[in-house]
Design a protein around this motif. Structure first.
Motif, PDB file in Angstrom:
ATOM      1  N   ASP A  30       3.272 -67.250  47.051  1.00  0.00           N
ATOM      2  CA  ASP A  30       2.644 -66.784  45.803  1.00  0.00           C
ATOM      3  C   ASP A  30       2.012 -65.412  46.001  1.00  0.00           C
ATOM      4  O   ASP A  30       2.172 -64.508  45.169  1.00  0.00           O
ATOM      5  CB  ASP A  30       1.560 -67.763  45.348  1.00  0.00           C
ATOM      6  CG  ASP A  30       2.110 -69.079  44.816  1.00  0.00           C
ATOM      7  OD1 ASP A  30       3.336 -69.185  44.619  1.00  0.00           O
ATOM      8  OD2 ASP A  30       1.300 -69.998  44.596  1.00  0.00           O
ATOM      9  N   HIS A  31       1.254 -65.262  47.087  1.00  0.00           N
ATOM     10  CA  HIS A  31       0.593 -63.980  47.357  1.00  0.00           C
ATOM     11  C   HIS A  31       1.600 -62.840  47.382  1.00  0.00           C
ATOM     12  O   HIS A  31       1.352 -61.755  46.833  1.00  0.00           O
ATOM     13  CB  HIS A  31      -0.123 -64.026  48.711  1.00  0.00           C
ATOM     14  CG  HIS A  31      -1.399 -64.794  48.704  1.00  0.00           C
ATOM     15  ND1 HIS A  31      -2.116 -65.056  49.850  1.00  0.00           N
ATOM     16  CD2 HIS A  31      -2.097 -65.366  47.691  1.00  0.00           C
ATOM     17  CE1 HIS A  31      -3.191 -65.748  49.546  1.00  0.00           C
ATOM     18  NE2 HIS A  31      -3.202 -65.963  48.245  1.00  0.00           N
ATOM     19  N   VAL A  60       6.910 -52.442  47.454  1.00  0.00           N
ATOM     20  CA  VAL A  60       7.396 -53.492  46.545  1.00  0.00           C
ATOM     21  C   VAL A  60       8.547 -54.260  47.205  1.00  0.00           C
ATOM     22  O   VAL A  60       8.593 -55.496  47.151  1.00  0.00           O
ATOM     23  CB  VAL A  60       7.841 -52.888  45.193  1.00  0.00           C
ATOM     24  CG1 VAL A  60       8.556 -53.933  44.340  1.00  0.00           C
ATOM     25  CG2 VAL A  60       6.636 -52.330  44.430  1.00  0.00           C
ATOM     26  N   ASP A  61       9.459 -53.513  47.837  1.00  0.00           N
ATOM     27  CA  ASP A  61      10.578 -54.165  48.539  1.00  0.00           C
ATOM     28  C   ASP A  61      10.073 -55.062  49.669  1.00  0.00           C
ATOM     29  O   ASP A  61      10.583 -56.176  49.869  1.00  0.00           O
ATOM     30  CB  ASP A  61      11.531 -53.116  49.111  1.00  0.00           C
ATOM     31  CG  ASP A  61      12.440 -52.508  48.044  1.00  0.00           C
ATOM     32  OD1 ASP A  61      12.503 -53.092  46.935  1.00  0.00           O
ATOM     33  OD2 ASP A  61      13.060 -51.466  48.310  1.00  0.00           O
ATOM     34  N   GLN A  62       9.068 -54.592  50.402  1.00  0.00           N
ATOM     35  CA  GLN A  62       8.499 -55.401  51.484  1.00  0.00           C
ATOM     36  C   GLN A  62       7.882 -56.687  50.942  1.00  0.00           C
ATOM     37  O   GLN A  62       8.052 -57.765  51.518  1.00  0.00           O
ATOM     38  CB  GLN A  62       7.432 -54.601  52.245  1.00  0.00           C
ATOM     39  CG  GLN A  62       7.991 -53.584  53.226  1.00  0.00           C
ATOM     40  CD  GLN A  62       6.876 -52.864  53.956  1.00  0.00           C
ATOM     41  OE1 GLN A  62       6.366 -51.839  53.507  1.00  0.00           O
ATOM     42  NE2 GLN A  62       6.480 -53.407  55.099  1.00  0.00           N
ATOM     43  N   ALA A  63       7.157 -56.564  49.826  1.00  0.00           N
ATOM     44  CA  ALA A  63       6.535 -57.743  49.220  1.00  0.00           C
ATOM     45  C   ALA A  63       7.605 -58.744  48.787  1.00  0.00           C
ATOM     46  O   ALA A  63       7.449 -59.960  48.967  1.00  0.00           O
ATOM     47  CB  ALA A  63       5.673 -57.328  48.028  1.00  0.00           C
ATOM     48  N   ASN A  71      10.715 -63.851  49.638  1.00  0.00           N
ATOM     49  CA  ASN A  71      11.941 -64.591  49.981  1.00  0.00           C
ATOM     50  C   ASN A  71      11.779 -65.353  51.295  1.00  0.00           C
ATOM     51  O   ASN A  71      12.210 -66.507  51.415  1.00  0.00           O
ATOM     52  CB  ASN A  71      13.130 -63.626  50.076  1.00  0.00           C
ATOM     53  CG  ASN A  71      13.525 -63.060  48.731  1.00  0.00           C
ATOM     54  OD1 ASN A  71      13.304 -63.691  47.698  1.00  0.00           O
ATOM     55  ND2 ASN A  71      14.099 -61.866  48.723  1.00  0.00           N
ATOM     56  N   ASP A  72      11.163 -64.705  52.274  1.00  0.00           N
ATOM     57  CA  ASP A  72      10.964 -65.336  53.577  1.00  0.00           C
ATOM     58  C   ASP A  72      10.119 -66.601  53.443  1.00  0.00           C
ATOM     59  O   ASP A  72      10.475 -67.666  53.971  1.00  0.00           O
ATOM     60  CB  ASP A  72      10.275 -64.337  54.522  1.00  0.00           C
ATOM     61  CG  ASP A  72      10.097 -64.891  55.939  1.00  0.00           C
ATOM     62  OD1 ASP A  72      10.919 -65.734  56.358  1.00  0.00           O
ATOM     63  OD2 ASP A  72       9.145 -64.475  56.632  1.00  0.00           O
ATOM     64  N   ARG A  94       4.191 -69.279  62.357  1.00  0.00           N
ATOM     65  CA  ARG A  94       3.206 -68.322  62.858  1.00  0.00           C
ATOM     66  C   ARG A  94       3.761 -66.899  62.839  1.00  0.00           C
ATOM     67  O   ARG A  94       3.059 -65.951  62.440  1.00  0.00           O
ATOM     68  CB  ARG A  94       2.764 -68.682  64.279  1.00  0.00           C
ATOM     69  CG  ARG A  94       1.718 -67.695  64.830  1.00  0.00           C
ATOM     70  CD  ARG A  94       1.402 -67.917  66.293  1.00  0.00           C
ATOM     71  NE  ARG A  94       0.612 -69.127  66.485  1.00  0.00           N
ATOM     72  CZ  ARG A  94       1.090 -70.268  66.961  1.00  0.00           C
ATOM     73  NH1 ARG A  94       2.383 -70.360  67.299  1.00  0.00           N
ATOM     74  NH2 ARG A  94       0.322 -71.314  67.121  1.00  0.00           N
ATOM     75  N   VAL A  95       4.987 -66.707  63.262  1.00  0.00           N
ATOM     76  CA  VAL A  95       5.589 -65.375  63.318  1.00  0.00           C
ATOM     77  C   VAL A  95       5.545 -64.713  61.934  1.00  0.00           C
ATOM     78  O   VAL A  95       5.148 -63.542  61.800  1.00  0.00           O
ATOM     79  CB  VAL A  95       7.046 -65.457  63.828  1.00  0.00           C
ATOM     80  CG1 VAL A  95       7.745 -64.114  63.661  1.00  0.00           C
ATOM     81  CG2 VAL A  95       7.081 -65.882  65.290  1.00  0.00           C
ATOM     82  N   SER A  96       5.931 -65.459  60.909  1.00  0.00           N
ATOM     83  CA  SER A  96       5.958 -64.892  59.559  1.00  0.00           C
ATOM     84  C   SER A  96       4.562 -64.679  59.005  1.00  0.00           C
ATOM     85  O   SER A  96       4.307 -63.690  58.303  1.00  0.00           O
ATOM     86  CB  SER A  96       6.752 -65.815  58.624  1.00  0.00           C
ATOM     87  OG  SER A  96       8.130 -65.790  58.947  1.00  0.00           O
ATOM     88  N   VAL A  97       3.631 -65.591  59.299  1.00  0.00           N
ATOM     89  CA  VAL A  97       2.268 -65.446  58.779  1.00  0.00           C
ATOM     90  C   VAL A  97       1.571 -64.251  59.423  1.00  0.00           C
ATOM     91  O   VAL A  97       0.859 -63.501  58.748  1.00  0.00           O
ATOM     92  CB  VAL A  97       1.448 -66.739  58.983  1.00  0.00           C
ATOM     93  CG1 VAL A  97       0.023 -66.553  58.463  1.00  0.00           C
ATOM     94  CG2 VAL A  97       2.100 -67.909  58.266  1.00  0.00           C
TER      95      VAL A  97
END
Length: 273
Positions: A158-159, A175-178, A183-184, A216-219
């Motif tokens: 959501d964030h 914006v692309d990074q967000a 998606n991730d 953890r890696v993604s967070v």
């Protein structure tokens, strides 16, 4: 003697965990009320008044616990948890009322429905945690590890969507990074839900270990992105409609999720020994 020490440790853990949850989530609830108040139109005076009421409620709670520590009487903490539970349940009902008004088109608001729903889920989570603590549920269970991650992965997804929406469209790379983070975390959420559906057979230490490592890696990556965005917003280096307080708010929630992952990982490590 050993039994007495374990009992004392359990009491200290109960007090410490209760205060940590209240300190973190009371500030989050107060900020939710503030953000919601900014999203109403000037004629929606009653809804604004109610939002300000909750700002005051959670400010008082923050003041109340400022002198509490791990030595505070557990009976006092038990009553505090009940009191704060009622406040969390009340703001949850307010948020669901606002969501209903928006979805039935009874009001026009700058508060996005997903945002209102998001904040209500966090209020429900907060109330549930206080109830669990008063029931003596202090140690993470395999089921809890999966369900906590399902909850927080949805929050992180959501964030990412909110950040992408509130950045100025001209900030194309951000914006692309967000969107990539959105998606991730959608994919991580789907994986977590699959693992949840496979319970109890999926509640094995190797699976949960890999599950936590992957999340953890993604967070960590999202947490660092949020910190960078917050610092850029604070320095007025990027264009957005994100207040610095909101940027810091979502950063703190990602950092909180990491602490939860670390606590779960520590629990699994102890099981493996």
């Amino acid at each position: 003697m050993e039994k007495l020490r374990r009992s004392e440790k359990t009491i200290t853990t109960y007090v410490t965990q209760s205060l940590e949850e209240i300190r973190f989530w009371s500030r989050i609830m107060k900020e939710h009320a503030f953000f919601l108040s900014l999203g109403f139109t000037v004629d929606q005076t009653q809804l604004i008044k109610e939002a300000r009421h909750y700002i005051a409620v959670f400010e008082r709670i923050e003041e109340q616990i400022s002198d509490y520590n791990e030595m505070t009487d557990p009976g006092v903490i038990r009553q505090l948890n009940i009191q704060v539970y009622q406040a969390a349940a009340s703001i949850w009902a307010y948020k669901r009322k606002v969501l209903g008004l928006i979805l039935r088109c009874e009001i026009v608001s700058n508060n996005m429905p997903l945002l209102v729903d998001h904040t209500s889920r966090e209020a429900a989570y907060f109330a549930k945690r206080l109830k669990e603590l008063n029931e003596g549920k202090l140690k993470p269970l395999p089921e809890a590890i999966i369900k906590e991650n399902v909850f927080f992965l949805k929050i992180m997804a959501d964030h990412s969507k909110f950040i992408g929406h509130l950045l100025d469209p001209s900030e194309r790379k951000l914006v692309d990074q967000a969107r990539e983070f959105s998606n991730d975390f959608d994919q991580l959420l789907f994986q977590a839900q699959d693992l949840d559906h496979m319970r109890p057979q999926s509640e094995t230490v190797p699976l949960l270990d890999q599950f936590l490592d992957q999340n953890r890696v993604s967070v960590v990556s999202l947490r660092d992105f949020k910190k960078t965005a917050r610092d850029l917003i604070e320095a007025c280096k990027i264009k957005s409609s994100i207040p610095t307080l909101l940027a810091d708010h979502v950063y703190r929630e990602a950092d909180h999720f990491l602490h939860i992952i670390d606590a779960f990982d520590e629990h699994l490590t102890a099981i493996k020994k």
